[in-house]
Write an enzyme that holds these catalytic residues in place. Structure first.
Site, mmCIF file in Angstrom:
data_model
loop_
_atom_site.group_PDB
_atom_site.id
_atom_site.type_symbol
_atom_site.label_atom_id
_atom_site.label_comp_id
_atom_site.label_asym_id
_atom_site.label_seq_id
_atom_site.Cartn_x
_atom_site.Cartn_y
_atom_site.Cartn_z
ATOM 1 N NE ARG A 38 13.589 -33.239 -3.270
ATOM 2 C CZ ARG A 38 13.672 -31.982 -3.648
ATOM 3 N NH1 ARG A 38 14.843 -31.451 -3.933
ATOM 4 N NH2 ARG A 38 12.604 -31.250 -3.757
ATOM 5 C CE LYS A 199 5.032 -11.047 0.673
ATOM 6 N NZ LYS A 199 6.056 -10.365 -0.084
ATOM 7 N N GLY A 356 7.539 -27.311 0.348
ATOM 8 C CA GLY A 356 8.603 -27.287 1.355
ATOM 9 C C GLY A 356 8.150 -27.016 2.772
ATOM 10 N N GLY A 379 8.232 -26.763 -6.130
ATOM 11 C CA GLY A 379 7.694 -26.102 -7.318
ATOM 12 C C GLY A 379 6.759 -26.998 -8.112
HETATM 13 P P1 AMP Z 1 4.675 -20.110 1.990
HETATM 14 O O1 AMP Z 1 6.102 -20.338 1.617
HETATM 15 O O2 AMP Z 1 3.962 -19.130 1.150
HETATM 16 O O3 AMP Z 1 3.913 -21.422 2.160
HETATM 17 O O4 AMP Z 1 4.695 -19.392 3.401
HETATM 18 C C1 AMP Z 1 5.149 -20.037 4.544
HETATM 19 C C2 AMP Z 1 5.498 -19.018 5.539
HETATM 20 O O5 AMP Z 1 4.367 -18.245 5.880
HETATM 21 C C3 AMP Z 1 6.018 -19.606 6.843
HETATM 22 O O6 AMP Z 1 7.343 -19.224 6.990
HETATM 23 C C4 AMP Z 1 5.132 -18.987 7.903
HETATM 24 O O7 AMP Z 1 5.858 -18.561 9.027
HETATM 25 C C5 AMP Z 1 4.548 -17.778 7.190
HETATM 26 N N1 AMP Z 1 3.271 -17.370 7.782
HETATM 27 C C6 AMP Z 1 2.161 -18.086 7.913
HETATM 28 N N2 AMP Z 1 1.206 -17.389 8.527
HETATM 29 C C7 AMP Z 1 1.708 -16.169 8.818
HETATM 30 C C8 AMP Z 1 1.203 -15.003 9.440
HETATM 31 N N3 AMP Z 1 -0.057 -14.961 9.923
HETATM 32 N N4 AMP Z 1 2.014 -13.940 9.547
HETATM 33 C C9 AMP Z 1 3.284 -14.002 9.071
HETATM 34 N N5 AMP Z 1 3.827 -15.074 8.456
HETATM 35 C C10 AMP Z 1 3.048 -16.158 8.331
#
Ligand code: AMP
Length: 398
Positions: A38, A199, A356, A379
């Site tokens: 940054r 999620k 991130g 964000g």
């Molecule tokens: P996000 O912050 O929502 O982009 O989620 C990123 C996180 O999702 C990372 O830490 C990944 O390790 C986790 N992730 C991705 N695919 C899977 C999966 N199939 N099972 C568990 N965690 C996952």
């Protein structure tokens, strides 16, 4: 996108003081700065203004002091790091409003750079208080916002200040907005989006918005499990939000109505325990056992997603395709990122990634520099993918 002025629209700035809102909120652990991206990102704006003869006063927040002076959240050490990134001295001024900065700013040599103390030491920053913005404005003649990553917040130094002083976008802000406009605002079609990560619940608005904007939506990572489960597929003990089955079906329906093709992985890499290098199986997504977890997309899915990218002119990507921090579950993310990078190098794909984890994943795949644009905003990038207006950007156009 509403038009806005950039620092290229500014003429000679000799004798002028420019307030630059940068994002100096870098990751710091045990007093050590982890990543100076940054700081490097805002350097071209500062150098550009200096080249026009300006004196530059840098404003930023750092961490969450919640309107109080928290010495551990001082920008002083970051000012020193900025000096290194700029390869020139940077003065640190111990407050951003009041008598102290007025005296300190008046004493600055013309053509110098100073960082003012954390704007969030004052409650008026986060409440977007006009009086606080007016106090900041007394220090300078012009306002430049170079902090896209803070543009989703309507705070005094990102929003109100733009209404008090003549305002311009810095180079980093302008580059972000140009890339985002090319990726989703007015993209070359067909457009693909890859949305992965943990999620569905954290990216619902993103998915809802994207199905109406893109031709192909590739869903990966843990969130794909929720969609697979909504189609009646047994995902074993995978990360899955079973309570969002109806929401997932609503997203499928919205996509169909908008002619957006949703791609879920054909196959997966599964394990019975989540740790580095456990025994794994590669199976069709319909073959997952009750005691197994889907931790990555499989080789057929990699090919499937690659084939989609080959059809497309534009890609926007947020979220990994598997649990990429834990080997070998980085395989699909790395392979698809490299395919996207190769298509970008060939000139057939404009690729924009952000958020991130995605930035970390693209660096891990060694393609962050090959992508057309990688946004370090977390964000703000997600809110932009949700189609929300960003107050810091809106204010620049007003
Ligand atoms: P996000 O912050 O929502 O982009 O989620 C990123 C996180 O999702 C990372 O830490 C990944 O390790 C986790 N992730 C991705 N695919 C899977 C999966 N199939 N099972 C568990 N965690 C996952």
């Amino acid at each position: 996108m509403t038009p806005f002025k950039t620092i290229d629209d500014l003429g000679d700035l000799t004798g002028k003081r420019v307030l630059v809102r940068a994002d100096l909120n870098v990751p710091v652990k045990d007093g050590v700065i982890g990543d100076i991206t940054r700081l490097q990102a805002t350097a071209p704006t500062i150098h550009g203004l200096l080249a026009k003869g300006a004196t530059v006063l840098v404003l930023s927040h750092f961490d969450r002091p919640k309107g109080k002076v928290v010495p551990a959240m001082s920008l002083k050490p970051i000012a020193a790091a900025l000096a290194k990134a700029l390869a020139m001295p940077v003065t640190f001024i111990e407050n951003c409003v009041g008598a102290e900065p007025k005296i300190a700013v008046a004493a600055l040599a013309p053509g110098s750079v100073a960082v003012l103390e954390n704007t969030r030491f004052h409650a008026g920053e986060e409440s977007n208080d006009l009086t606080f913005a007016q106090s900041l404005a007394t220090l300078g003649d012009i306002y430049v916002n170079d902090a896209f990553s803070a543009a989703h917040r309507a705070h005094a130094s990102t929003e109100a200040l733009a209404h008090v002083l003549p305002c311009y976008a810095g180079r980093s802000m302008a580059a972000e907005l140009k890339a985002l406009e090319a990726a989703l605002g007015n993209p070359q079609k067909p457009v693909a989006a890859i949305v992965g990560g943990a999620k569905v619940s954290s990216k619902l608005d993103v998915l809802m918005h994207l199905v109406e904007r893109v031709d192909h939506l590739i869903i990966g990572g843990g969130m794909a499990n929720t969609f697979l489960a909504a189609r009646g597929i047994n995902v074993g003990k995978s990360l899955c939000e079973h309570d969002l089955a109806d929401t997932a079906r609503a997203i499928f329906a919205k996509a169909e109505a908008a002619n957006c093709i949703v791609h879920l992985p054909y196959d997966a890499v599964v394990a019975t325990e989540f740790r580095a290098n456990p025994p794994t199986r590669t199976v069709a997504v319909t073959e997952v056992h009750d005691n197994e977890m889907i931790l990555d997309a499989g080789p057929a899915a990699i090919e499937q997603f690659g084939d989609v990218l080959k059809l497309c002119c534009t890609l926007v990507w947020n979220g990994p395709l598997g649990a990429f921090e834990t080997p070998p579950f980085d395989t699909a993310t790395v392979a698809v990122a490299r395919m996207a990078a190769a298509l970008t190098e060939d000139g057939s794909l404009l690729s924009v990634g952000g958020g991130g984890d995605t930035v970390a994943a693209l660096h891990h795949a060694g393609v962050a520099d090959t992508f057309s644009f990688v946004s370090t905003a977390g964000g703000a990038f997600l809110e932009w993918m949700e189609g929300k207006a960003l107050p810091g950007v809106e204010a620049l156009s007003s």
